[in-house]
Scaffold this active site. Structure first.
Site, mmCIF file in Angstrom:
data_model
loop_
_atom_site.group_PDB
_atom_site.id
_atom_site.type_symbol
_atom_site.label_atom_id
_atom_site.label_comp_id
_atom_site.label_asym_id
_atom_site.label_seq_id
_atom_site.Cartn_x
_atom_site.Cartn_y
_atom_site.Cartn_z
ATOM 1 N N ARG A 135 0.789 -1.251 0.000
ATOM 2 C CA ARG A 135 0.000 0.000 0.000
ATOM 3 C C ARG A 135 0.814 1.289 0.000
ATOM 4 N NH1 ARG A 135 -3.681 -3.071 -1.966
ATOM 5 N NH2 ARG A 135 -5.036 -4.155 -0.512
ATOM 6 N N ASP A 145 -0.967 -12.989 -1.377
ATOM 7 C CA ASP A 145 -1.914 -11.937 -1.774
ATOM 8 C C ASP A 145 -2.350 -11.124 -0.545
ATOM 9 O OD1 ASP A 145 -3.432 -10.245 -3.278
ATOM 10 O OD2 ASP A 145 -4.893 -11.729 -3.941
ATOM 11 N N HIS A 147 -3.076 -11.450 -13.229
ATOM 12 C CA HIS A 147 -4.304 -11.574 -12.428
ATOM 13 C C HIS A 147 -5.371 -11.977 -13.445
ATOM 14 C CE1 HIS A 147 -7.481 -9.831 -9.603
ATOM 15 N NE2 HIS A 147 -8.110 -9.836 -10.755
ATOM 16 N N ASN A 202 -0.138 -1.989 -7.620
ATOM 17 C CA ASN A 202 -1.389 -1.209 -7.602
ATOM 18 C C ASN A 202 -1.433 -0.242 -6.424
ATOM 19 O OD1 ASN A 202 -1.763 -3.268 -5.703
ATOM 20 N ND2 ASN A 202 -3.941 -3.511 -6.141
HETATM 21 O O1 DOR Z 1 -8.486 -9.463 -3.233
HETATM 22 C C1 DOR Z 1 -7.675 -8.807 -3.863
HETATM 23 N N1 DOR Z 1 -7.113 -7.701 -3.336
HETATM 24 N N2 DOR Z 1 -7.347 -9.190 -5.081
HETATM 25 C C2 DOR Z 1 -6.598 -8.426 -5.892
HETATM 26 O O2 DOR Z 1 -6.349 -8.812 -7.012
HETATM 27 C C3 DOR Z 1 -6.088 -7.106 -5.440
HETATM 28 C C4 DOR Z 1 -6.029 -7.047 -3.979
HETATM 29 C C5 DOR Z 1 -5.881 -5.664 -3.429
HETATM 30 O O3 DOR Z 1 -5.076 -4.882 -3.944
HETATM 31 O O4 DOR Z 1 -6.516 -5.355 -2.426
HETATM 32 ZN ZN ZN Z 2 -4.940 -10.324 -8.020
#
Ligand code: DOR
Ligand code: ZN
Length: 429
Positions: A61, A304, A178, A91
């Protein structure tokens, strides 16, 4: 720093030995080694020594959503979970689609010093799926980015994916997909089936994942490139991976601990903690994923780890952000689902949590044998201890664990990064 681990069983096998660590390496292995004057002694009696874990899929994050997690709190969770290297997904906000961001993430991780934080670069600018990023610049930067992914979203345009694979193959870097055909998941928030239907939640079909896995296997074949599938979640994906590997396609895949343990029968309430992408599937899918991890059709476990703040989870299910914490519970969930039922030995756990991920991404100093002269990236596990998960007690800034109040087997008792103890007895060292 000199550390002597006494009476420990490497990979949980054979007779107990003493392992002396100094200058960042395993310096000596033997029985009844003398205790050097300056040594920190760790009693390894009854414990299993493993190579430090490597997580190919972590969301830390930073930059942008530090209220949910940052590199410091996420690194602490990683060290406590037995990890010595993690790959931080792109991301973030701003997206890690330039060398400025990827080098920041790497440098901040080194400054914190608890785990090597390898930034994952985005495949497309802004994760928009249109224009490829300057992968070469990110790869050549200080961080030496070796893995690229738009995780959170799918690189859905087949032409863009094909070009990404070709470009990555020339650079010798990995693309991680993904797998989610977005036209099949519009509004979808839970696995398509009776449990979602009962709650009136829009369903996410297996085919959304499987169609992309099949397509990307073919694109990788034609490009002569490698492709890695993030968070495999269905029995059909397992069959496609098996088929692709039999064809000699350079495809690898990961499974998350939550897809090994949990299924959509948890959808009895609108508890946002159960929302995750891809969604929790059915028990038969979880069983197929376990078997695939045991057989090697799935190569590794990746967490994840997806921290979200309380206000992002404690709301209507469809508005809850998808994702679950994973770093501090991964080993225990693997013990519960794979080791306890006899699907994996501790030797195999070293393979799926350390050696294979290190090999997939090409990390030279991780996932190494527990031998003299090797870098001391190590994890010590008490295989007989049990613990009860409490979200607020975890090191993450968020507490969105799906395992709240669950009792799980196996405890990480110590982690060492290049010979330095980073976590010990549940605390950051
Ligand atoms: O559950 C998920 N959370 N799947 C994802 O692909 C992204 C991730 C997130 O960034 O929170
Ligand atoms: Zn993902």
């Amino acid at each position: 720093m000199t550390v002597l681990i006494t009476n420990v069983r490497r990979y949980g096998d054979g007779d107990p030995v003493d392992v002396l660590v100094s200058d960042g390496q395993i310096a000596e292995i033997g029985i009844g080694l003398p205790v050097p004057a300056d040594a920190d002694v760790i009693d390894g009696d009854g414990q299993v020594l493993l190579p430090g874990f490597v997580d190919l899929h972590t969301h830390l994050r930073e930059p942008g959503r530090e209220y949910a997690e940052d590199i410091e709190t996420g690194s602490a969770a990683a060290a406590l979970g037995g990890y010595t290297a993690v790959f931080a997904m792109a991301n973030t906000d701003p997206v890690a689609d330039s060398v400025v961001v990827t080098d920041h993430v790497w440098r901040r991780g080194q400054q914190v010093g608890l785990v090597d934080v390898h930034p994952v670069g985005a495949v497309t600018v802004g994760l928009a799926g249109k224009q490829l990023t300057e992968m070469g610049l990110m790869a050549a930067g200080q961080a030496g980015v070796r893995m690229f992914s738009d995780d959170g979203v799918c690189v859905d345009d087949p032409l863009v994916m094909r070009r990404a694979l070709e470009y990555a193959s020339g650079l010798g870097v990995l693309i991680a997909q993904h797998a989610e055909e977005p036209r099949l998941t519009v509004g979808a928030v839970a696995h398509e089936g009776p449990n979602a239907a009962r709650l009136g939640l829009a369903g996410w079909p297996r085919a959304a994942e499987e169609s992309i896995v099949a397509r990307d296997a073919l694109l990788a074949r034609d490009a002569g490139a490698r492709v890695h599938i993030c968070h495999a979640s269905t029995a059909g994906t397992v069959e496609l991976l098996r088929w692709a590997k039999e064809q000699g396609i350079a495809i690898t895949a990961e499974v998350t601990p939550h897809h090994l343990l949990l299924d959509d029968t948890r959808l009895t309430t609108y508890d946002g903690r159960n929302r995750v992408n891809p969604p929790l599937r059915e028990a038969g899918d979880a069983m197929a994923l376990r078997q695939a991890l045991a057989d090697g059709v799935i190569d590794c476990v990746a967490t994840d780890h997806a921290p979200h703040a309380a206000h992002e989870k404690c709301c209507e299910f469809a508005n809850a952000r998808p994702g679950m914490l994973g770093l501090q519970t991964a080993l225990s969930v693997v013990a519960q689902t794979m080791v306890d039922p006899g699907l994996l030995t501790w030797r195999d756990v070293a393979r799926v949590m350390s050696e294979n991920p290190a090999r997939i991404v090409g990390l030279p100093d991780q996932g190494r044998p527990l031998e003299v002269g090797e870098p001391a990236n190590l994890t010590l596990v008490d295989p007989t201890a049990r613990w009860t998960v409490e979200g607020p007690a975890l090191a993450s800034r968020s507490d969105n664990t799906p395992y709240e109040d669950m009792e799980l087997p196996a405890v990480v008792t110590a982690t060492m990064l290049r010979g330095r103890v980073t976590a010990r007895d549940g605390k950051i060292a």
